[in-house]
Motif scaffolding. Sequence first.
Motif: not given
Length: 70
Positions: A12-16, A18-25, A28-33, A59-66
């Motif tokens: 998570k980017y912030n402890d509060e 609700l969305i978990y992001w998935l690292e994709t070693p 590139k260019g994937e946004y998985l959540f 999603f809109k609340k936690e990631n408005p730019e995306l």
Amino acid sequence: MEKVTNEELLFKYNDEDLIYWLETPGRKGEYLFSFDKKIVFNFFQDYPQKLTADQIAIFKKENPELAALK
């Protein structure tokens, strides 16, 4: 959508958040959540049509730019 196979790659980017992001070693260019650590959404393929109204609002609340990209 796909299933989470390795929870160690979830963060998570912030402890509060609700969305978990998935690292994709190595991928590139994937946004998985995920909202539940089980089902993974791909931003470019699944957002917003495969999310519930509540998930879209979160999603809109936690990631408005995306979210604004679509």
